[in-house]
Write an enzyme that holds these catalytic residues in place. Structure first.
Site, PDB file in Angstrom:
ATOM      1  N   ASP A 418      39.798  37.303  26.020  1.00  0.00           N
ATOM      2  CA  ASP A 418      40.850  37.298  27.039  1.00  0.00           C
ATOM      3  C   ASP A 418      42.235  37.129  26.427  1.00  0.00           C
ATOM      4  O   ASP A 418      42.386  36.645  25.305  1.00  0.00           O
ATOM      5  CB  ASP A 418      40.570  36.153  28.019  1.00  0.00           C
ATOM      6  CG  ASP A 418      41.182  36.385  29.387  1.00  0.00           C
ATOM      7  OD1 ASP A 418      41.993  37.311  29.544  1.00  0.00           O
ATOM      8  OD2 ASP A 418      40.829  35.632  30.320  1.00  0.00           O
ATOM      9  N   GLU A 473      39.968  38.075  41.291  1.00  0.00           N
ATOM     10  CA  GLU A 473      40.584  36.814  40.884  1.00  0.00           C
ATOM     11  C   GLU A 473      41.966  36.629  41.491  1.00  0.00           C
ATOM     12  O   GLU A 473      42.428  35.493  41.675  1.00  0.00           O
ATOM     13  CB  GLU A 473      40.673  36.731  39.364  1.00  0.00           C
ATOM     14  CG  GLU A 473      41.672  37.687  38.733  1.00  0.00           C
ATOM     15  CD  GLU A 473      41.801  37.482  37.231  1.00  0.00           C
ATOM     16  OE1 GLU A 473      40.816  37.050  36.607  1.00  0.00           O
ATOM     17  OE2 GLU A 473      42.882  37.754  36.691  1.00  0.00           O
TER      18      GLU A 473
END
Length: 662
Positions: A418, A473
């Protein structure tokens, strides 16, 4: 003397006329002959190409070019010395995608540029692509990418979110997540970069989707409007000169200074393909495979260890479980609970997201004391569940091989990497390096904080997912003005043309129109429960999340078993109907079983599915569809068992459906 002067003048005029008419034109047609591109090499040592489909000009002559530096020699010459052609018609294996194999059928033209360069064009039935092959090492100062559309068509584009007036460079730091905006090409903000893919709505309902592939050692492409009708131009992030550790939890490398060139390129290198996907309608566009086909062939031999599947995910639901006798959070008891849940429902993996390693240290060997990783790996393995670890970009990159070797030997199955949040050349090189290293140690990869897929999942099939999407998200924090449902009905026709996405669907708290509110700890979706369910068939994600809390799923075990059993890779896919930004119905086959899923925007609608078109016979159907009150209570749905050859399904506003067809 006068006669001599006159002769010289006539000769000069003749030479000038000859020079003006000495352009070289090459015509390249798609295999079915419907799509044509005319490539023109001009006396000014420039090259243009156009796109004509069924006799209709879509793209006017548009320049291509590469400004390159060899030691101290700078050149942008595109003078052609030779042209060759070939035709390829082959079947390409496409494991872990929407279909088991893909036809790779194209006509190709290769132009040799005097001295140091090859320029390759390909015409497919589904689009046109071109790229450069570098003969000698050089630096690329800039690349000329230009799209001159035949009219001021509307375009559906995602702007880079990071935008500060009078600070253009900040846009090169991006998570590649934003909603789409649709407006005429001339009305695009000339100061803001658009990331790829983006969509142009051409004449007669035709669609042109622009993206790139084989992006492994070169900066990613952005496009921007120029304030002129029909015009787009390309831009790339300059090569980083200086950087420093920082950003989210000290897990990023932040560029503080850049060079005056975009890339350094080695001998016999290839640059990314520039792709213009062309489709007569939205449904055809959603089936375009050029991004995968133009990726470099697989560099992984044995694929038997690569196991796609579903994932029980902790972060979106904030580790919120109830009805237990321990304090939920990032600890052994909580993860054993997730593992037990996954095991009961046949879910292949559990992710340990951010928090298992000490925050702020960027060190994947500093595990928090509340976590006993070897114990959890053994506990999960004994229940048929694999564990995947979240990792920040710099923490993974700084000691990559040691990290991969250590955790592979422990029994970890993969990494979710990430916060790269860039696509300059240094970062695209990281993607390839990480994919290769993980393949060496039999580890799956899920890239987050990432740009769109650009063929890397073909080159390294262990790369199962990319984010590069404003997924679910966002609804932990997005304002009520954020329209996720509209975005969902655009994704299959734009972002998904480039490859799979880690959208992370599966919300069990569902907000009908006007009912959504952001909540970090107990988040909800926009749209109905069956809209969430439909996304498991409509969207492509070989490593697919069940994002909500095990506690919420356990309240509806039959529904959860149905979700967990939906495959994540397929033998065959057909997009049955759809329109960009309105709705889509997709059918996917695994073995002898079809799944048909659909979603709509905030407009309720009826769709009809001809099952005989798929199976040739009357079928047994298990149908999940919006309940009669789903327009006001998003979680309302109904399940039906039917025998049918044709089914009409009503979709509530923001609704969806899935049917399992045997």
């Amino acid at each position: 003397m006068k006669k001599l002067i006159l002769c010289l003048l006539l000769a000069a005029v003749a030479l000038a006329t000859q020079a003006k008419t000495s352009s070289k034109q090459y015509t390249l047609k798609s295999p079915n002959g419907k799509l044509v591109t005319h490539i023109v090499a001009t006396p000014e040592e420039e090259i243009t190409y156009d796109i004509v489909y069924n006799g209709v000009t879509i793209l006017l002559p548009s320049h291509v070019g590469l400004n390159r530096v060899y030691d101290k020699r700078v050149t942008g010459s595109m003078a052609v010395s030779k042209a060759t052609t070939r035709t390829v018609d082959e079947t390409v294996p496409s494991p872990f995608t929407r279909q088991a194999s893909m036809r790779n059928h194209f006509n190709e033209l290769t132009l040799k540029i005097k001295g140091d360069l090859l320029l390759v064009f390909r015409a497919y039935d589904e689009g046109v692509a071109y790229r450069y092959q570098i003969v000698q090492p050089c630096r690329v100062r800039f690349e000329k990418v230009e799209y001159n559309f035949a009219d001021d068509y509307n375009a559906t584009v995602p702007y880079v979110i990071n935008y500060v007036e009078d600070n253009h460079e900040v846009q090169f730091s991006s998570s590649f997540e934003n909603l789409y905006e649709t407006l005429p090409l001339s009305k695009l903000n000339t100061q803001r970069l658009c990331f790829l893919p983006l969509l142009v709505h051409a004449a007669g309902g035709m669609k042109v989707c622009l993206t790139e592939s084989a992006l492994t050692d070169y900066p990613g492409l952005y496009l921007k409007g120029m304030g002129h009708a029909g015009r787009l131009e390309g831009e790339h992030a300059p090569y980083p000169k200086k950087w420093e550790q920082g950003g989210h939890n000290n897990l990023q490398l932040l560029v503080t200074e850049r060079e005056d060139y975009i890339a350094t390129v080695g001998k016999l290198s290839v640059l990314p393909w520039r792709i213009a996907m062309v489709a007569q309608n939205s449904a055809d566009l959603a089936m375009n495979n050029l991004s995968y086909l133009l990726g470099e062939p697989s560099q992984v031999g044995d694929l038997s260890w690569i196991k796609p599947g579903k994932v029980a995910w902790d972060w979106w639901n904030n580790w919120n479980i109830g009805g237990v006798d321990f304090k939920a959070g990032i600890n052994n008891d909580t993860y054993k609970h997730y593992i037990d849940f996954a095991s009961r429902y046949g879910i292949e993996y559990v992710i340990l997201d951010e928090g298992w390693a000490v925050n702020g240290k960027a060190d994947l060997f500093q595990v928090v004391p509340e976590i006993d990783l070897p114990m959890l790996v053994d506990y999960a393995a004994g229940r048929g569940v694999g564990l995947i670890l979240w990792a920040g970009y710099y923490a993974f990159d700084r000691d990559m091989e040691h990290v991969c070797q250590h955790y592979s030997q422990m029994g970890i199955k993969g990494f979710k990497i990430d916060f790269m949040d860039r696509d300059d050349q240094l970062v695209t090189q990281f993607y390839k390096r990480a994919a290769s290293m993980c393949a060496k140690y039999h580890l799956l990869v899920d890239f987050h904080g990432a740009f769109k897929p650009a063929g890397l999942n073909r080159t390294f099939p262990n790369v199962l997912n990319f984010e590069g999407v404003a997924g679910l998200e966002q609804l932990k924090w997005a304002p009520v003005t954020w329209d996720q449902v509209q975005y969902d009905t655009e994704l299959p026709f734009i972002r998904q043309t480039s490859g799979p996405m880690d959208y992370t669907q599966g919300a069990m708290l569902n907000g009908a129109k006007g009912c959504y509110h952001p909540c970090w700890s107990e988040p909800m979706s926009q749209g109905t429960r069956c809209h969430q369910l439909g996304l498991y068939v409509v969207l492509e994600s070989p490593l697919n999340m069940l994002c909500d809390s095990p506690t919420n799923y356990e309240k509806e075990p039959d529904y959860t078993r149905f979700v967990a059993a939906i495959p994540t890779t397929w033998d065959e896919t057909r997009v049955l109907q759809g329109e960009v930004g309105q709705y889509i119905v997709t059918a996917r086959r695994k073995g002898n079983t079809w799944y048909v899923g659909g979603i709509t925007n905030w407009t309720e609608r009826d769709v009809e599915v001809d099952l005989q078109q798929l199976t040739g016979k009357t079928c047994q159907v298990e149908l999940y569809k919006d309940g009669v009150n789903a327009h006001r209570k998003g979680a309302d749905y109904c399940r039906q068992l039917l025998t049918a050859s044709r089914l009409k399904v009503h979709l509530a506003p923001g609704g969806g459906f899935v049917m399992k067809v045997k």
